[in-house]
Design an enzyme around this catalytic site. Structure first.
Site, PDB file in Angstrom:
ATOM      1  N   GLU A   1     -72.270   5.039  10.491  1.00 56.15           N
ATOM      2  CA  GLU A   1     -72.140   6.450  10.142  1.00 56.15           C
ATOM      3  C   GLU A   1     -71.159   7.060  11.139  1.00 56.15           C
ATOM      4  OE1 GLU A   1     -73.334   7.361   7.395  1.00 56.15           O
ATOM      5  OE2 GLU A   1     -74.666   5.630   7.115  1.00 56.15           O
TER       6      GLU A   1
ATOM      7  N   ASP B   1     -78.584   1.381   4.862  1.00 54.38           N
ATOM      8  CA  ASP B   1     -77.457   1.009   4.002  1.00 54.38           C
ATOM      9  C   ASP B   1     -77.062  -0.454   4.224  1.00 54.38           C
ATOM     10  OD1 ASP B   1     -77.358   3.447   2.792  1.00 54.38           O
ATOM     11  OD2 ASP B   1     -75.498   4.119   3.720  1.00 54.38           O
TER      12      ASP B   1
ATOM     13  N   ASP C   1     -73.289  -1.543   8.889  1.00 57.07           N
ATOM     14  CA  ASP C   1     -72.840  -0.280   8.324  1.00 57.07           C
ATOM     15  C   ASP C   1     -72.770   0.744   9.453  1.00 57.07           C
ATOM     16  OD1 ASP C   1     -72.445   1.382   5.694  1.00 57.07           O
ATOM     17  OD2 ASP C   1     -73.806   2.565   6.927  1.00 57.07           O
TER      18      ASP C   1
ATOM     19  N   HIS D   1     -77.398   6.529   3.428  1.00 55.97           N
ATOM     20  CA  HIS D   1     -76.497   7.161   4.396  1.00 55.97           C
ATOM     21  C   HIS D   1     -77.066   7.164   5.807  1.00 55.97           C
ATOM     22  CE1 HIS D   1     -73.783   8.188   1.199  1.00 55.97           C
ATOM     23  NE2 HIS D   1     -74.738   8.843   0.568  1.00 55.97           N
TER      24      HIS D   1
END
Length: 234
Positions: free
Chosen positions: A11, A152, A9, A147
């Site tokens: 960000e 995540d 994942d 997040h």
């Protein structure tokens, strides 16, 4: 279900793969059903992290300012993935960003992947939302730092395991890995005019560059020039 894969994942500073930056990578490697390795790294973006993104992720400009060289982090993550299948929630969003970065640094990142969002849309038509948060709530999976990339990724791995446990044997083909296809736009190098102007700005104003000026893309040079002017004026 497949027993060996990498769940990841990202960000980012925003949703635009061509203009926004990765600020965090989180991943875990599963071999024969057991977590064998983890990857958690910040990346320093070439633009400030907005208050909105900080509000969503909790990641501040201060947290990323001492991140390792971006090229090194990307290459380490490519090596971390080896030739494994990737798993992600809305995986193409994250894959496009990684493919862009990998291509920028001359790394191959041709992968097959499994999308837990796509699976959820197939097997959980009863759920109003198929977000990672909604699926965690449905399966009673605690995600204590939503997040944030690694947390995540870990939640995605648990959701994938639960959906495979309950639904894979019933036959949905969405559990089969598929090629992830994305071709980033060709990076345009810095123009001679940009190079001259940026060099003149750097003579007057202290501004750290992570790359040599000649290694900058046209879009990167434009953003740096804008940041210098915003901070110091023309």
């Amino acid at each position: 279900m497949i027993k060996t894969y990498v769940v990841f994942d990202l960000e980012t500073t925003g949703l635009d793969v061509e203009n926004d930056n990765i600020i965090e990578i989180g991943a875990l490697k599963v071999r024969e059903g057991k977590v064998t390795d983890r990857f958690m790294e910040f990346l320093k973006p070439d633009m400030p992290i907005s208050p909105m993104i900080t509000g969503i992720t909790g990641i501040t400009n201060e947290m990323v300012k001492n991140a390792r060289d971006t090229k090194t982090v990307i290459r380490d993550f490519v090596n971390f993935c080896e030739d494994h299948i990737l798993v992600g929630h809305n995986i193409m969003f994250d894959y496009k960003f990684m493919k862009k970065y990998a291509s920028q640094y001359g790394e191959s990142f041709e992968k097959k992947g499994i999308d837990t969002l796509k699976i959820a849309r197939k097997v959980h038509k009863d759920l109003e939302s198929k977000s990672l948060e909604a699926l965690c709530e449905h399966y009673q999976i605690a995600n204590t730092a939503a997040h944030r990339a690694y947390h995540d990724a870990l939640a995605t791995a648990k959701v994938y395991h639960m959906m495979a446990h309950y639904f894979e044997e019933k036959g949905p083909t969405v559990f089969e890995p598929e090629p992830l296809l994305y071709r980033p736009k060709k990076v345009q190098p810095i123009t001679p005019k940009q190079k001259t102007y940026l060099e003149s700005l750097l003579l007057k104003h202290p501004f750290p560059l992570e790359k040599q000026i000649t290694e900058l893309a046209r879009s990167e040079a434009s953003k740096i020039i804008d940041r210098i002017i915003l901070q110091y004026g023309k």
